[in-house]
Motif scaffolding. Structure first.
Motif, PDB file in Angstrom:
ATOM      1  N   ARG A  29       0.816  -1.214   0.000  1.00 57.75           N
ATOM      2  CA  ARG A  29       0.000   0.000   0.000  1.00 57.75           C
ATOM      3  C   ARG A  29       0.850   1.265   0.000  1.00 57.75           C
ATOM      4  NH1 ARG A  29      -5.086  -1.758   0.282  1.00 57.75           N
ATOM      5  NH2 ARG A  29      -5.412  -3.856   1.146  1.00 57.75           N
ATOM      6  N   THR A  30       2.153   1.110   0.033  1.00 56.95           N
ATOM      7  CA  THR A  30       3.041   2.260  -0.114  1.00 56.95           C
ATOM      8  C   THR A  30       3.483   2.452  -1.562  1.00 56.95           C
ATOM      9  OG1 THR A  30       5.084   1.018   0.305  1.00 56.95           O
ATOM     10  CG2 THR A  30       3.884   1.848   2.228  1.00 56.95           C
ATOM     11  N   ALA A  31       3.113   1.514  -2.436  1.00 60.47           N
ATOM     12  CA  ALA A  31       3.491   1.622  -3.840  1.00 60.47           C
ATOM     13  C   ALA A  31       2.788   2.814  -4.481  1.00 60.47           C
ATOM     14  CB  ALA A  31       3.133   0.332  -4.583  1.00 60.47           C
ATOM     15  N   PRO A  32       3.399   3.432  -5.481  1.00 59.16           N
ATOM     16  CA  PRO A  32       2.742   4.545  -6.166  1.00 59.16           C
ATOM     17  C   PRO A  32       1.400   4.112  -6.756  1.00 59.16           C
ATOM     18  CG  PRO A  32       5.058   4.418  -6.781  1.00 59.16           C
ATOM     19  CD  PRO A  32       4.752   3.178  -5.999  1.00 59.16           C
ATOM     20  N   SER A  33       0.420   5.003  -6.729  1.00 55.92           N
ATOM     21  CA  SER A  33      -0.897   4.688  -7.285  1.00 55.92           C
ATOM     22  C   SER A  33      -0.790   4.375  -8.768  1.00 55.92           C
ATOM     23  CB  SER A  33      -1.863   5.850  -7.066  1.00 55.92           C
ATOM     24  OG  SER A  33      -2.104   6.050  -5.689  1.00 55.92           O
ATOM     25  N   ALA A  34      -1.620   3.455  -9.218  1.00 56.65           N
ATOM     26  CA  ALA A  34      -1.599   3.068 -10.633  1.00 56.65           C
ATOM     27  C   ALA A  34      -2.067   4.208 -11.521  1.00 56.65           C
ATOM     28  CB  ALA A  34      -2.461   1.836 -10.841  1.00 56.65           C
ATOM     29  N   GLY A  35      -3.078   4.944 -11.063  1.00 53.78           N
ATOM     30  CA  GLY A  35      -3.633   6.028 -11.855  1.00 53.78           C
ATOM     31  C   GLY A  35      -4.657   5.534 -12.862  1.00 53.78           C
ATOM     32  N   LEU A  36      -5.542   6.424 -13.262  1.00 49.27           N
ATOM     33  CA  LEU A  36      -6.541   6.104 -14.281  1.00 49.27           C
ATOM     34  C   LEU A  36      -5.935   6.346 -15.650  1.00 49.27           C
ATOM     35  CD1 LEU A  36      -9.580   5.341 -14.748  1.00 49.27           C
ATOM     36  CD2 LEU A  36     -10.003   7.799 -14.949  1.00 49.27           C
ATOM     37  N   PRO A  37      -5.787   5.310 -16.477  1.00 51.84           N
ATOM     38  CA  PRO A  37      -5.129   5.504 -17.776  1.00 51.84           C
ATOM     39  C   PRO A  37      -5.987   6.346 -18.712  1.00 51.84           C
ATOM     40  CG  PRO A  37      -6.047   3.296 -17.638  1.00 51.84           C
ATOM     41  CD  PRO A  37      -6.203   3.899 -16.277  1.00 51.84           C
ATOM     42  N   ALA A  38      -5.320   7.205 -19.467  1.00 54.30           N
ATOM     43  CA  ALA A  38      -6.018   8.067 -20.424  1.00 54.30           C
ATOM     44  C   ALA A  38      -5.859   7.581 -21.853  1.00 54.30           C
ATOM     45  CB  ALA A  38      -5.491   9.497 -20.295  1.00 54.30           C
ATOM     46  N   SER A  39      -5.056   6.538 -22.058  1.00 60.04           N
ATOM     47  CA  SER A  39      -4.820   6.025 -23.408  1.00 60.04           C
ATOM     48  C   SER A  39      -4.344   4.594 -23.320  1.00 60.04           C
ATOM     49  CB  SER A  39      -3.765   6.873 -24.122  1.00 60.04           C
ATOM     50  OG  SER A  39      -2.503   6.730 -23.483  1.00 60.04           O
ATOM     51  N   TYR A  40      -4.369   3.907 -24.463  1.00 52.96           N
ATOM     52  CA  TYR A  40      -3.854   2.540 -24.479  1.00 52.96           C
ATOM     53  C   TYR A  40      -2.341   2.518 -24.315  1.00 52.96           C
ATOM     54  CZ  TYR A  40      -7.967  -0.260 -25.008  1.00 52.96           C
ATOM     55  OH  TYR A  40      -9.150  -0.910 -24.736  1.00 52.96           O
ATOM     56  N   SER A  41      -1.674   3.549 -24.712  1.00 50.32           N
ATOM     57  CA  SER A  41      -0.237   3.622 -24.478  1.00 50.32           C
ATOM     58  C   SER A  41       0.054   3.592 -22.980  1.00 50.32           C
ATOM     59  CB  SER A  41       0.327   4.907 -25.100  1.00 50.32           C
ATOM     60  OG  SER A  41       1.705   5.045 -24.813  1.00 50.32           O
ATOM     61  N   GLN A  42      -0.750   4.299 -22.196  1.00 48.27           N
ATOM     62  CA  GLN A  42      -0.568   4.290 -20.739  1.00 48.27           C
ATOM     63  C   GLN A  42      -0.939   2.940 -20.147  1.00 48.27           C
ATOM     64  OE1 GLN A  42      -2.604   7.606 -18.936  1.00 48.27           O
ATOM     65  NE2 GLN A  42      -1.410   9.135 -20.045  1.00 48.27           N
ATOM     66  N   ILE A  43      -1.994   2.304 -20.654  1.00 42.51           N
ATOM     67  CA  ILE A  43      -2.359   0.967 -20.181  1.00 42.51           C
ATOM     68  C   ILE A  43      -1.217  -0.006 -20.428  1.00 42.51           C
ATOM     69  CG2 ILE A  43      -3.865  -1.024 -20.601  1.00 42.51           C
ATOM     70  CD1 ILE A  43      -6.149   0.928 -21.116  1.00 42.51           C
ATOM     71  N   HIS A  44      -0.683   0.003 -21.648  1.00 43.34           N
ATOM     72  CA  HIS A  44       0.391  -0.929 -21.989  1.00 43.34           C
ATOM     73  C   HIS A  44       1.625  -0.689 -21.124  1.00 43.34           C
ATOM     74  CE1 HIS A  44      -1.282  -1.731 -26.321  1.00 43.34           C
ATOM     75  NE2 HIS A  44      -2.095  -2.108 -25.362  1.00 43.34           N
TER      76      HIS A  44
END
Length: 241
Positions: free
Chosen positions: A45-60
């Motif tokens: 739970r100390t790991a950086p947040s994944a974040g909401l991806p805005a593109s498939y490049s970010q997902i990949h």
């Protein structure tokens, strides 16, 4: 709140009943609960947040980072996200949509294979997935016998049937499952992205990038401060959304 009542118990040794020794029961062992990813879900739970991806490049990119981290701890991991840019991750059922899904999965699988250290084999589950992966890919049913020397890692794309999931679990090397169907959630998620919708409009998403936890995001990308529990279904465990 659970209320617990305590009865007075004599401490005289001659009045304390002796418990019978606990013995293993064959049937209790036979029907014991099967292990699932929930049993090893201990996120950092100390790991950086994944974040909401805005593109498939970010997902990949996030998925590749998650796989690299997860393979350091697990033999088999899963990556699970909508293969094409629509709320319906698997398409609309048409042949054209199915081809788009295969092509999108193959694009990510090839990108992942190039990013991983060591030798990597691309494995398709079914003719459509194998064709999309291109020359050099093998079908799952031939993977163990035809990959010589054996790779360090196999990227297995879109297993669907129980037989396919069972077969990939027996491969003698590390495995990354890309967008498996029906039985997804059998192995820990290196990356997970599931859009949340209401009346066909996306309202947010649940995201996990290993080693962090499953997180809930609003559609504007803000992190929603709530715990996302895992729901176990036999050997499967998926976020309870």
């Amino acid at each position: 709140m659970m209320l617990v009542s305590f009865a007075l118990i004599s401490t005289r040794l001659d009045l304390v009943p002796r418990s019978a020794p606990v013995q293993a029961n064959f049937f209790s062992q036979l029907f014991a609960p099967q292990s699932s990813p929930a049993d090893v879900y201990r996120p950092d739970r100390t790991a950086p947040s994944a974040g909401l991806p805005a593109s498939y490049s970010q997902i990949h990119s996030a998925a590749i980072d998650g796989v690299k981290a997860a393979l350091g701890e697990h033999q088999i991991v899963e990556v699970d996200f909508p293969a094409i840019g629509s709320v319906n991750a698997r398409g609309d059922g048409s042949a054209q949509s199915e081809q788009r899904v295969h092509a999108a999965n193959a694009e990510f699988a090839c990108k992942l294979a190039r990013a991983l250290d060591g030798s990597v084999a691309l494995v398709g589950c079914g003719s459509g997935a194998s064709r999309a992966l291109g020359d050099g890919a093998v079908q799952l049913r031939d993977a163990e016998g035809s990959l010589s020397p054996p790779p360090d890692i196999a990227v297995v794309v879109s297993p669907t049937t129980d037989e396919q999931w069972d077969a990939l679990a027996k491969l003698p090397f590390k495995v990354v499952v890309v967008n498996g169907l029906l039985s997804n959630g059998l192995f820990p998620h290196a990356y997970f992205y599931k859009p949340l919708t209401a009346f066909s409009v996306q309202t947010g998403a649940v995201v996990r990038r290993f080693p962090g936890p499953y997180e809930c995001y609003a559609v504007d990308g803000s992190l929603v401060e709530l715990e996302v529990p895992l729901s176990s279904q036999g050997r499967r465990a998926l976020p309870d959304t």
